[in-house]
Scaffold this active site. Structure first.
Site, short mmCIF file in Angstrom:
data_model
loop_
_atom_site.label_atom_id
_atom_site.label_comp_id
_atom_site.label_asym_id
_atom_site.label_seq_id
_atom_site.Cartn_x
_atom_site.Cartn_y
_atom_site.Cartn_z
N GLY A 29 0.78 -1.22 0.00
CA GLY A 29 0.00 0.00 0.00
C GLY A 29 0.81 1.27 0.00
O GLY A 29 0.28 2.36 0.23
N GLU B 123 4.82 -6.03 0.62
CA GLU B 123 4.20 -6.30 -0.67
C GLU B 123 4.00 -5.03 -1.50
O GLU B 123 2.87 -4.61 -1.74
CB GLU B 123 2.85 -7.01 -0.46
N PRO B 124 5.05 -4.40 -1.96
CA PRO B 124 4.87 -3.23 -2.84
C PRO B 124 4.44 -3.66 -4.23
O PRO B 124 4.95 -4.62 -4.80
CB PRO B 124 6.26 -2.60 -2.87
N GLY B 125 3.47 -2.97 -4.78
CA GLY B 125 3.06 -3.20 -6.17
C GLY B 125 3.06 -1.89 -6.91
O GLY B 125 3.87 -1.64 -7.81
N ARG B 126 2.15 -0.99 -6.51
CA ARG B 126 2.06 0.33 -7.10
C ARG B 126 3.40 1.07 -7.05
O ARG B 126 3.79 1.74 -8.00
CB ARG B 126 1.01 1.14 -6.32
N ARG C 94 -9.60 4.65 -12.63
CA ARG C 94 -9.36 5.11 -11.26
C ARG C 94 -9.92 6.51 -10.99
O ARG C 94 -10.35 6.80 -9.88
CB ARG C 94 -7.87 5.08 -10.93
N CYS D 265 -19.13 7.05 -23.66
CA CYS D 265 -20.45 7.67 -23.54
C CYS D 265 -20.83 7.79 -22.06
O CYS D 265 -21.79 7.17 -21.59
CB CYS D 265 -21.47 6.85 -24.31
N GLU D 266 -20.02 8.53 -21.32
CA GLU D 266 -20.24 8.80 -19.90
C GLU D 266 -19.71 10.19 -19.58
O GLU D 266 -18.57 10.52 -19.93
CB GLU D 266 -19.48 7.79 -19.02
#
Length: 461
Positions: free
Chosen positions: A276, A318-321, A358, A389-390
């Site tokens: 995180g 646990e680094p990911g980002r 995101r 189309c949003e």
């Protein structure tokens, strides 16, 4: 500021932008903390990454395209390995996973955490040694657990009593004793968005510490002696900058370690504090360097172990980002530029919420720059939007771009390595973009662009 019935993304009517966003002195300047480390502007003003110009990348692979700087990703793996030399550093595969990335992180000595059968399949296909894989998930199926056991996955992080029963039955059938960690819900709510804060009590993950489920799970596993309980696991959320949450989490989970020792005379040898760790998406973000994180986490664990008279367990993170996020940017082509009654200028690109959900999902903030050229025009506050189309199809809510941005220009959005391609969709039947790895002036396709034929192949009529 006025409210809007469609939500916050539509409520900030006006052309001033958020308070933290400042008009740049040079609209062409890059903030180094946002971009892959090799990114710069070339002599012609266009972005260059790993020695390759973005116009060449767009010409060969089309847009939108995720551009991954391989040396940048590898260097971030090395930074974490150097900061945590005696610990196990798991790359959190959910951030972004493909076979090429598996090979990169394996070659850099990383471990890998997966949380589905599909991620496990990619991990194994990419050549990650199974003993270096950790398997997460709050609802692992029998088929997924069976595959994990048969492959020899190194750690299974159990998440419920049903899973303990399920895994124990499979282990008995195979006469194996898998190594497990217990995911503990420690009641710490990280300072982050509600939907990515995962350690408070009212959520689907883990065994509650306050309610007694965590200690009950540990004692059941120890007493049944079918699974090998190696330790406890805690994960308090995502995009975290304040280490105080880890301090509270470590204190509570190590107190549980002491309870287990007092109840059964067993000191569990491992502790996983999760990941995180935040990254910089805009100028307002100030992430910690890996060595600073390591120093703080070790101090926290050493102090709490001393207080509980526990031997310091073998640590995992646990680094990911923090590894893949800054190593990637997304390259788009501008299709239209629209000034709406002096309220706002909309710069529409050829991707959007199908390649980066995101902003719409988490109200996330991103930055952007004109990538295909430099400009002498004044800075203009703009909103970069997609083609879907949003009305909530927003890529970058507020950013200063040159006032002469026009159709055909390339725009790059940094920090898109994590949770962009991995959460991409085919909304409006838009094929997902490719991922291109660049190194030493060369580009190679590592995930190809989807085609309309791919979409139709799944539609059996």
């Amino acid at each position: 500021m006025r409210a809007h019935e469609a939500g916050a993304l539509h409520g900030d009517i006006g052309n001033r932008g958020p308070a933290w966003l400042r008009t740049p002195a040079d609209v062409n300047a890059l903030m180094p903390q946002l971009w892959p480390r090799s990114t710069a502007r070339g002599d012609d003003g266009a972005l260059v990454v790993a020695g390759l110009g973005v116009r060449d990348i767009a010409a060969e692979f089309g847009t939108p395209v995720y551009v991954l700087d391989e040396d940048d990703l590898r260097s971030r793996c090395r930074d974490f390995r150097a900061a945590f030399p005696t610990e196990d550093v798991y790359y959190a595969g959910k951030a972004f996973l493909c076979r090429a990335v598996v090979r990169m992180i394996a070659e850099e000595g990383m471990f890998l955490d997966v949380c589905s059968g599909g991620e496990l399949a990619v991990a194994l296909a990419g050549g990650m040694p199974p003993e270096r894989i950790g398997f997460h998930g709050n609802n692992k199926s029998v088929a997924e657990l069976t595959r994990a056991l048969d492959a020899g996955v190194g750690r299974i992080i159990v998440d419920s009593f049903a899973e303990i029963d399920r895994l124990s039955a499979l282990a008995r059938e195979r006469s194996v004793r898998p190594r497990v960690l217990i995911r503990v819900t420690v009641g710490v709510e990280a300072h982050t968005h509600e939907f990515i804060a995962t350690a408070h009590e009212d959520q689907k993950f883990g065994f509650s510490l306050a309610g007694g489920a965590a200690i009950a799970a540990a004692l059941r596993i120890l007493d049944e002696d079918v699974l090998e309980l190696r330790g406890l696991h805690s994960h308090i959320g995502s995009q975290i900058f304040d280490a105080s949450g880890f301090e509270v989490s470590a204190r509570r989970v190590l107190a549980l370690q002491a309870q287990i020792r007092d109840a059964r005379g067993v000191e569990l040898p491992e502790l996983d504090l999760g990941g995180g760790f935040g990254i910089a998406y805009t100028s307002q973000d100030d992430p910690s360097a890996p060595h600073d994180l390591a120093k703080r986490l070790r101090k926290i664990v050493d102090s709490e172990c001393a207080a509980e008279r526990l031997a310091v367990p073998h640590l995992s993170i646990e680094p990911g980002r923090a590894i893949v996020g800054p190593a990637v940017f997304t390259l788009y082509q501008v299709g239209t530029v629209k000034d709406v009654d002096g309220i706002r200028t909309y710069v529409s690109v050829d991707g959007g919420m199908s390649d980066n959900i995101r902003t719409a999902l988490y109200d996330a903030s991103y930055s952007a720059t004109l990538a295909s050229r430099a400009s002498a025009a004044e800075a203009m506050l703009a909103r970069v939007v997609g083609k879907h189309c949003e009305s909530g199809d927003i890529v970058v809510k507020d950013e200063f771009l040159p006032a002469d941005v026009q159709p055909g220009d390339l725009v790059a959005v940094p920090g898109t390595g994590a949770y962009c391609r991995s959460m991409a969709s085919n909304y409006n039947h838009v094929p997902r973009p490719p991922v291109v790895a660049v190194r030493d002036g060369q580009a190679r396709l590592i995930v190809r662009r989807e085609t309309e034929e791919d979409l139709l192949a799944l539609d059996v009529g």
